[in-house]
Scaffold this motif. Structure first.
Motif, PDB file in Angstrom:
ATOM      1  N   SER A 189      38.982  27.117  31.933  1.00 37.29           N
ATOM      2  CA  SER A 189      40.178  27.937  32.176  1.00 37.29           C
ATOM      3  C   SER A 189      41.381  27.034  32.031  1.00 37.29           C
ATOM      4  O   SER A 189      41.315  25.846  32.354  1.00 37.29           O
ATOM      5  N   ALA A 190      42.491  27.631  31.584  1.00 35.90           N
ATOM      6  CA  ALA A 190      43.664  26.812  31.304  1.00 35.90           C
ATOM      7  C   ALA A 190      44.458  26.475  32.557  1.00 35.90           C
ATOM      8  O   ALA A 190      44.996  25.383  32.691  1.00 35.90           O
ATOM      9  N   ALA A 191      44.585  27.442  33.489  1.00 35.18           N
ATOM     10  CA  ALA A 191      45.535  27.245  34.584  1.00 35.18           C
ATOM     11  C   ALA A 191      45.130  28.054  35.809  1.00 35.18           C
ATOM     12  O   ALA A 191      44.269  28.941  35.734  1.00 35.18           O
ATOM     13  N   ILE A 221      41.160  36.485  33.166  1.00 36.48           N
ATOM     14  CA  ILE A 221      41.009  35.798  34.455  1.00 36.48           C
ATOM     15  C   ILE A 221      39.535  35.622  34.813  1.00 36.48           C
ATOM     16  O   ILE A 221      38.732  36.530  34.605  1.00 36.48           O
ATOM     17  N   LEU A 222      39.200  34.483  35.384  1.00 35.97           N
ATOM     18  CA  LEU A 222      37.890  34.289  35.987  1.00 35.97           C
ATOM     19  C   LEU A 222      38.111  34.361  37.497  1.00 35.97           C
ATOM     20  O   LEU A 222      38.831  33.535  38.048  1.00 35.97           O
ATOM     21  N   LEU A 265      31.833  38.072  33.660  1.00 35.40           N
ATOM     22  CA  LEU A 265      31.497  37.138  32.592  1.00 35.40           C
ATOM     23  C   LEU A 265      30.012  36.792  32.621  1.00 35.40           C
ATOM     24  O   LEU A 265      29.376  36.652  31.584  1.00 35.40           O
ATOM     25  N   ASP A 266      29.462  36.694  33.828  1.00 30.48           N
ATOM     26  CA  ASP A 266      28.041  36.394  33.961  1.00 30.48           C
ATOM     27  C   ASP A 266      27.198  37.538  33.390  1.00 30.48           C
ATOM     28  O   ASP A 266      26.215  37.300  32.680  1.00 30.48           O
ATOM     29  N   VAL A 286      42.244  32.409  30.458  1.00 28.29           N
ATOM     30  CA  VAL A 286      43.583  31.855  30.621  1.00 28.29           C
ATOM     31  C   VAL A 286      43.717  31.304  32.037  1.00 28.29           C
ATOM     32  O   VAL A 286      44.171  30.192  32.246  1.00 28.29           O
ATOM     33  N   ALA A 287      43.308  32.124  33.028  1.00 26.28           N
ATOM     34  CA  ALA A 287      43.543  31.743  34.423  1.00 26.28           C
ATOM     35  C   ALA A 287      42.238  31.775  35.217  1.00 26.28           C
ATOM     36  O   ALA A 287      41.258  32.410  34.816  1.00 26.28           O
TER      37      ALA A 287
END
Ligand SMILES: [Zn+2]
Ligand SMILES: [Zn+2]
Length: 249
Positions: free
Chosen positions: A88-90, A214-215, A221-222, A241-242
């Motif tokens: 993730s980026a941020a 977002i995660l 996602l899983d 992204v986040a």
């Protein structure tokens, strides 16, 4: 579609505002954040756990060190997710949270540009080589119709252009509707999305990168990674992204 002339005229009448702080952006700039809000985003450094990508205060010993770039955290050792790695980026907070809200709920789809670039630039160095395709997390059909777009698809296309990798939204589908994850606890989230996705047979043997905005708990996602693996994907990664950072345990 509005012509560039119309957009320029609109800029004069309704100057573009930063979606976070509402500062007026310079002429010719539509939709990216102002410099101050962009600079205030908390970017994440290199992952300390190769699997979940999270920074973790405790580092478990790895049995076979050469296999992974970073060690695996205690949580991923005991209950590993169905994806092989996540980046993730941020941090999901402050200006970035506002920007993602503006992107998804206020229809500021041009934010896919700077937000996608943030994900690509921040994570490119820690992503493994050999990714065959980007797979956006599919939205429920009714929600995509309401919103007019799937934010994950717009992000994936932007990131894919930066990485030189194609985006394949048709390779993963939502096969039943689910309740919005935001109303649910972590355990409920897992049950809610279990079996909600099905992958195309075209994923067989490929290394795929799932993309979302977002995660949070990683449940959606899983479930996506599980569907891709079940259809024969060779390797599945995650890029968002986040990321919501949970309080240390
Ligand atoms: Zn701003
Ligand atoms: Zn981990």
């Amino acid at each position: 579609m509005l012509s560039s002339f119309t957009l320029a005229a609109l800029d004069l009448v309704f100057p573009a505002l930063c979606p976070v702080c509402e500062a007026t952006l310079g002429p010719g700039r539509r939709d990216p954040l102002c410099g101050a809000c962009w600079g205030a985003i908390t970017r994440l450094g290199a992952p300390t756990c190769d699997v979940c990508g999270a920074a973790t205060p405790t580092i478990a010993t790895v049995a076979e060190p050469p296999r992974r770039v970073a060690p695996t955290c205690a949580t991923c050792m005991t209950s590993p997710p169905h994806y092989d790695y996540a980046r993730s980026a941020a941090l999901y907070e402050g200006g970035l949270r506002d920007a993602l809200h503006a992107f998804k709920f206020a229809g500021r789809r041009a934010l896919a540009g700077p937000l996608g670039d943030l994900a690509a630039e921040q994570c490119v160095a820690s992503l493994p080589d050999g990714i065959d395709a980007l797979i956006p997390v599919p939205l429920a059909r009714e929600r995509e119709r309401e919103r007019g777009f799937n934010q994950a698809t717009l992000l994936a296309r932007r990131i894919g252009r930066r990485l030189g990798v194609p985006t394949r939204p048709s390779w993963l589908a939502r096969i039943r509707s689910t309740r919005p994850q935001s109303d649910l606890s972590a355990a409920e989230r897992r049950t809610n999305v279990r079996g909600a996705f099905r992958a195309s047979e075209r994923v067989a043997g490929r290394h795929l990168l799932l993309v979302d905005d977002i995660l949070t708990t990683g449940a959606t996602l899983d479930a996506c990674a599980r569907a891709l693996s079940a259809a024969g994907a060779r390797r599945v990664g995650v890029l968002t992204v986040a990321r919501v950072v949970h309080a240390a345990v």
